[in-house]
Design an enzyme around this catalytic site. Structure first.
Site, PDB file in Angstrom:
ATOM      1  N   SER A 138      45.325  29.691 -70.571  1.00 47.48           N
ATOM      2  CA  SER A 138      45.381  28.350 -69.996  1.00 47.48           C
ATOM      3  C   SER A 138      44.476  28.306 -68.777  1.00 47.48           C
ATOM      4  O   SER A 138      44.182  29.350 -68.177  1.00 47.48           O
ATOM      5  CB  SER A 138      46.821  28.034 -69.575  1.00 47.48           C
ATOM      6  OG  SER A 138      46.896  26.869 -68.782  1.00 47.48           O
ATOM      7  N   TYR A 151      54.941  29.594 -64.435  1.00 47.89           N
ATOM      8  CA  TYR A 151      54.120  29.605 -65.652  1.00 47.89           C
ATOM      9  C   TYR A 151      52.739  30.169 -65.349  1.00 47.89           C
ATOM     10  O   TYR A 151      52.234  31.045 -66.064  1.00 47.89           O
ATOM     11  CB  TYR A 151      54.014  28.181 -66.201  1.00 47.89           C
ATOM     12  CG  TYR A 151      53.020  28.023 -67.330  1.00 47.89           C
ATOM     13  CD1 TYR A 151      53.345  28.431 -68.623  1.00 47.89           C
ATOM     14  CD2 TYR A 151      51.776  27.458 -67.111  1.00 47.89           C
ATOM     15  CE1 TYR A 151      52.441  28.282 -69.663  1.00 47.89           C
ATOM     16  CE2 TYR A 151      50.863  27.303 -68.140  1.00 47.89           C
ATOM     17  CZ  TYR A 151      51.198  27.717 -69.417  1.00 47.89           C
ATOM     18  OH  TYR A 151      50.305  27.571 -70.436  1.00 47.89           O
TER      19      TYR A 151
END
Length: 286
Positions: A138, A151
């Site tokens: 990501s 995260y």
């Protein structure tokens, strides 16, 4: 000879689309997921287009489950050419509000699962002197973001783990590693992330609530402004996965959109694809 691919997290989103796209391009795909009861859509796609895909049960948080799935593939095929670490889960909640269970969960799913899947597959790739490991990370693995610190921490860990691994398994064993770094993806991933955020039916509590509401409003605004192309579809990211899988000399890092590239620009401008850094590390240590 067809290449055998193991993909984690294929019930929806990028994993689902990647399984279908790779199969349509001549790969033998082992599409794994934690709960095979969610495989109906994939089964329908397999039947519709007569795709060479086999569905496996694999829970990335369970080492025994990973070992069992890999054993099935090795017994049938003798090798795994490509591992795609796709399984993951979004999480948006301030550190103060996150429970111990949630902190452990977000780390297990997004980081430990990648490490253990890689650990189990590596011996076979090493022995065959070839292999490719593709990780769906990501932009959050390069740039920390508000309310996503847990995260992002897990994704940063994946980036560091793979960066270190890439410095020696490539030259020694011909194992290629690439981190694919999307921005927002318009799949069930975001819905799941927001669902995990709720505290007693609310997205945040206490003094954090107005800041969180501002954050969520920004997400919604960007989602509604499609011309900004912030959010990609699962198939758009899957197309990048296919390009990387077909690349004989893939880079360490690939962003999947102009928005993602711009978002990470300050972190990546000196070495956008990570190639220079890996070479520098090899020159320094090996």
């Amino acid at each position: 000879m067809n290449k055998n691919v193991l993909i984690t997290g294929t019930s929806t989103g990028v994993g689902y689309e990647s399984a279908i796209l790779l199969a349509k391009n001549g790969y033998k795909v082992y599409a794994s997921m934690r709960n095979t009861a969610k495989a109906n859509a994939l089964k329908e796609a397999i039947e519709k287009d007569n795709l060479d895909i086999e569905i496996l049960e694999l829970d990335v948080t369970d080492l025994n489950s990973i070992q069992s799935a890999v054993k099935i593939i090795i017994e049938k095929e003798g090798k795994i050419d490509v591992l795609i670490n796709n399984a993951g889960a979004g999480f948006a909640k301030t550190t103060e509000l996150a429970s111990e269970e949630e902190i452990r969960w977000v780390t297990e799913v997004n980081y430990h699962g990648v490490v253990f899947c890689t650990q189990v597959v590596l011996p076979y790739m090493r022995k065959q002197k070839s292999g490719q490991i593709i990780n769906i990370t990501s932009v959050g693995g390069l740039v920390g973001q508000p309310f996503n610190e847990l995260y992002c921490g897990a994704k940063f860990a994946v980036e560091g783990f793979m960066e270190g691994l890439a410095t020696y398994v490539g030259d020694a064993f011909n194992i290629k590693i690439t981190n694919i770094e999307p921005g927002g993806i318009a799949t069930e991933f975001m819905t799941s992330a927001i669902g995990k955020t709720a505290v007693d039916g609310k997205l945040a509590t206490g003094e954090y609530e107005p800041v969180f509401e501002k954050y969520m409003a920004g997400i919604q605004k960007r989602a509604n402004e499609s011309q900004e192309q912030v959010y990609q579809t699962g198939i758009e990211v899957a197309e990048v996965v296919l390009q990387v899988a077909k690349n004989e000399n893939p880079p360490l890092r690939v962003r999947t959109s102009k928005w993602a590239e711009d978002f990470c620009g300050l972190k990546t401008q000196a070495d956008p694809d990570g190639t220079k850094l890996v070479q520098q590390i090899k020159d320094s240590f090996l």
